[in-house]
Write a protein that holds these residues in place. Structure first.
Motif, PDB file in Angstrom:
ATOM      1  N   LEU A  44      -1.454   4.942   2.865  1.00  0.00           N
ATOM      2  CA  LEU A  44      -0.887   4.617   1.590  1.00  0.00           C
ATOM      3  C   LEU A  44       0.680   3.729   1.672  1.00  0.00           C
ATOM      4  N   GLY A  45       1.298   4.221   2.468  1.00  0.00           N
ATOM      5  CA  GLY A  45       2.801   3.247   2.682  1.00  0.00           C
ATOM      6  C   GLY A  45       2.225   1.943   3.216  1.00  0.00           C
ATOM      7  N   PHE A  46       1.514   1.708   4.163  1.00  0.00           N
ATOM      8  CA  PHE A  46       1.174   0.720   4.945  1.00  0.00           C
ATOM      9  C   PHE A  46       0.308  -0.312   3.739  1.00  0.00           C
ATOM     10  N   ALA A  47      -0.579   0.281   2.768  1.00  0.00           N
ATOM     11  CA  ALA A  47      -1.218  -0.365   1.925  1.00  0.00           C
ATOM     12  C   ALA A  47      -0.485  -0.826   0.964  1.00  0.00           C
ATOM     13  N   ALA A  48       0.526  -0.243   0.467  1.00  0.00           N
ATOM     14  CA  ALA A  48       1.600  -0.632  -0.481  1.00  0.00           C
ATOM     15  C   ALA A  48       2.131  -2.078   0.187  1.00  0.00           C
ATOM     16  N   GLY A  49       2.680  -1.839   1.422  1.00  0.00           N
ATOM     17  CA  GLY A  49       3.352  -3.169   2.086  1.00  0.00           C
ATOM     18  C   GLY A  49       2.381  -4.357   1.996  1.00  0.00           C
ATOM     19  N   LEU A  50       0.956  -4.043   2.145  1.00  0.00           N
ATOM     20  CA  LEU A  50       0.160  -5.095   2.522  1.00  0.00           C
ATOM     21  C   LEU A  50       0.131  -5.642   0.977  1.00  0.00           C
ATOM     22  N   MET A  51       0.078  -5.040  -0.059  1.00  0.00           N
ATOM     23  CA  MET A  51      -0.272  -5.511  -1.220  1.00  0.00           C
ATOM     24  C   MET A  51       1.205  -6.379  -1.927  1.00  0.00           C
ATOM     25  N   LEU A  52       2.368  -5.632  -1.417  1.00  0.00           N
ATOM     26  CA  LEU A  52       3.676  -6.231  -1.731  1.00  0.00           C
ATOM     27  C   LEU A  52       3.671  -7.907  -1.110  1.00  0.00           C
TER      28      LEU A  52
ATOM     29  N   PHE B 252       4.267 -13.463  -0.817  1.00  0.00           N
ATOM     30  CA  PHE B 252       4.026 -14.566  -0.061  1.00  0.00           C
ATOM     31  C   PHE B 252       3.123 -15.315  -0.099  1.00  0.00           C
ATOM     32  N   ASP B 253       2.051 -14.997  -0.764  1.00  0.00           N
ATOM     33  CA  ASP B 253       0.692 -15.485  -1.020  1.00  0.00           C
ATOM     34  C   ASP B 253       0.196 -16.010  -2.492  1.00  0.00           C
ATOM     35  N   LEU B 254       0.280 -14.910  -3.347  1.00  0.00           N
ATOM     36  CA  LEU B 254      -0.465 -15.258  -4.674  1.00  0.00           C
ATOM     37  C   LEU B 254       0.413 -15.771  -5.452  1.00  0.00           C
ATOM     38  N   LEU B 255       1.498 -15.485  -5.481  1.00  0.00           N
ATOM     39  CA  LEU B 255       2.535 -16.010  -6.780  1.00  0.00           C
ATOM     40  C   LEU B 255       3.133 -17.389  -6.122  1.00  0.00           C
ATOM     41  N   PRO B 256       3.447 -17.662  -4.942  1.00  0.00           N
ATOM     42  CA  PRO B 256       3.493 -19.149  -4.737  1.00  0.00           C
ATOM     43  C   PRO B 256       2.363 -20.068  -4.930  1.00  0.00           C
ATOM     44  N   GLU B 257       1.217 -19.422  -4.781  1.00  0.00           N
ATOM     45  CA  GLU B 257      -0.084 -20.099  -5.081  1.00  0.00           C
ATOM     46  C   GLU B 257      -0.091 -20.434  -6.580  1.00  0.00           C
ATOM     47  N   ALA B 258       0.146 -19.304  -7.096  1.00  0.00           N
ATOM     48  CA  ALA B 258      -0.129 -19.492  -8.643  1.00  0.00           C
ATOM     49  C   ALA B 258       0.829 -20.328  -9.272  1.00  0.00           C
ATOM     50  N   LEU B 259       2.250 -20.228  -8.691  1.00  0.00           N
ATOM     51  CA  LEU B 259       3.009 -21.403  -9.272  1.00  0.00           C
ATOM     52  C   LEU B 259       3.056 -22.792  -8.826  1.00  0.00           C
ATOM     53  N   ARG B 260       2.350 -22.944  -7.956  1.00  0.00           N
ATOM     54  CA  ARG B 260       1.901 -24.399  -7.529  1.00  0.00           C
ATOM     55  C   ARG B 260       0.792 -24.909  -8.332  1.00  0.00           C
ATOM     56  N   GLN B 261      -0.260 -24.080  -8.613  1.00  0.00           N
ATOM     57  CA  GLN B 261      -1.434 -24.394  -9.386  1.00  0.00           C
ATOM     58  C   GLN B 261      -1.347 -24.453 -10.962  1.00  0.00           C
ATOM     59  N   ALA B 262      -0.320 -23.672 -11.241  1.00  0.00           N
ATOM     60  CA  ALA B 262      -0.004 -23.624 -12.876  1.00  0.00           C
ATOM     61  C   ALA B 262       1.364 -23.691 -13.118  1.00  0.00           C
TER      62      ALA B 262
ATOM     63  N   TYR C 216       2.167  -3.620  -9.627  1.00  0.00           N
ATOM     64  CA  TYR C 216       2.139  -2.418 -10.423  1.00  0.00           C
ATOM     65  C   TYR C 216       1.613  -1.329  -9.673  1.00  0.00           C
ATOM     66  N   LEU C 217       0.513  -1.536  -9.353  1.00  0.00           N
ATOM     67  CA  LEU C 217      -0.199  -0.523  -8.630  1.00  0.00           C
ATOM     68  C   LEU C 217       0.527   0.048  -7.272  1.00  0.00           C
ATOM     69  N   ALA C 218       1.028  -1.145  -6.437  1.00  0.00           N
ATOM     70  CA  ALA C 218       1.824  -0.816  -5.079  1.00  0.00           C
ATOM     71  C   ALA C 218       2.971  -0.066  -5.611  1.00  0.00           C
ATOM     72  N   THR C 219       3.927  -0.542  -6.591  1.00  0.00           N
ATOM     73  CA  THR C 219       5.360   0.075  -7.034  1.00  0.00           C
ATOM     74  C   THR C 219       5.213   1.265  -7.786  1.00  0.00           C
ATOM     75  N   SER C 220       4.105   1.310  -8.632  1.00  0.00           N
ATOM     76  CA  SER C 220       4.248   2.491  -9.704  1.00  0.00           C
ATOM     77  C   SER C 220       3.283   3.687  -9.376  1.00  0.00           C
TER      78      SER C 220
END
Length: 242
Positions: A20-28, A33-43, A204-208
């Motif tokens: 679970l700790g590793f999964a949370a790190g992957l999600m963070l 590093f991937d989803l938010l930068p790409e979202a900001l570039r495209q929208a 949310y899933l990763a942190t909460s």
């Protein structure tokens, strides 16, 4: 690669807190590093001074929070207390609500894998070299997707068969997404909004949920190290891809 990630997740046995700790790190790592930068570039468009992608990010975070509160999901001793004081019917509703959250999260990951497939298809339309680089990045990324899909589904009380079914769907999703791009392409702006929303959902899933669950049996330095390793792994994967 998705199936390998799921296989690793289900073979962990009593090292669940480390998984679970590793999964949370992957999600963070995926979010930052991937989803938010790409979202900001495209929208990149703004509403009242705030990028639309970040507004969708907040909407995704709040949406899953509202859903969790609406189905009255409680963790640890709260769940045990509810079962003893309100009877089996309340406990059943509690379990069903948890399973629904797990299914929603896993289906969102499947949807993200379809987007990965879109990225592969669009990249190959731009050129074989670009397509190959993107495909290699997605293959490495899909190990994390498979790992998270199985882990999240099981974490929220779903049985092994359901988790494996969703894992198989997640494995097929990138291929399906790439095939769909032969027919049409999603507008870049809408894709950016989706990625922003999905980023908030995952954060949310990763942190909460996942991190507190990883540390609830016994706070562990090894669990923390696994989380850091998950973040570092995604940093390396995405850095090589870029």
């Amino acid at each position: 690669m998705t199936l390998i990630g799921g296989f690793v997740a289900q073979r962990t046995g009593d090292r669940r807190h480390l998984v679970l700790g590793f999964a949370a790190g992957l999600m963070l790592g995926v979010v930052v590093f991937d989803l938010l930068p790409e979202a900001l570039r495209q929208a990149p468009g703004e509403v009242h001074g705030v990028p639309q992608a970040l507004l969708m990010f907040a909407a995704g975070f709040l949406a899953i929070h509202v859903v969790e509160r609406a189905v009255a999901i409680h963790r640890g001793h709260e769940g045990e207390y509810a079962e003893h004081t309100h009877g089996h019917q309340h406990a059943h509703a509690h379990a069903s609500g948890r399973q629904g959250i797990g299914l929603s999260a896993a289906l969102a990951l499947v949807g993200h894998s379809v987007m990965d497939g879109f990225a592969i298809g669009a990249a190959f339309q731009a050129g074989t070299t670009v397509g190959t680089v993107v495909a290699i990045a997605v293959v490495a990324h899909d190990f994390a997707d498979g790992f998270n899909t199985y882990t999240i589904t099981r974490l929220y009380g779903n049985n092994r068969r359901r988790a494996l079914t969703l894992l198989a769907a997640d494995a097929i999703a990138p291929v399906s997404g790439a095939a769909i791009t032969l027919a049409f392409t999603i507008p870049e702006h809408l894709l950016g909004l989706y990625l922003g929303f999905f980023s908030g959902f995952l954060l949310y899933l990763a942190t909460s949920d996942i991190l507190p669950e990883a540390h609830s049996p016994h706070p562990s330095r090894n669990t923390l190290l696994c989380t850091l390793a998950g973040v570092g792994f995604m940093w390396l994967v995405i850095g090589f891809a870029n």
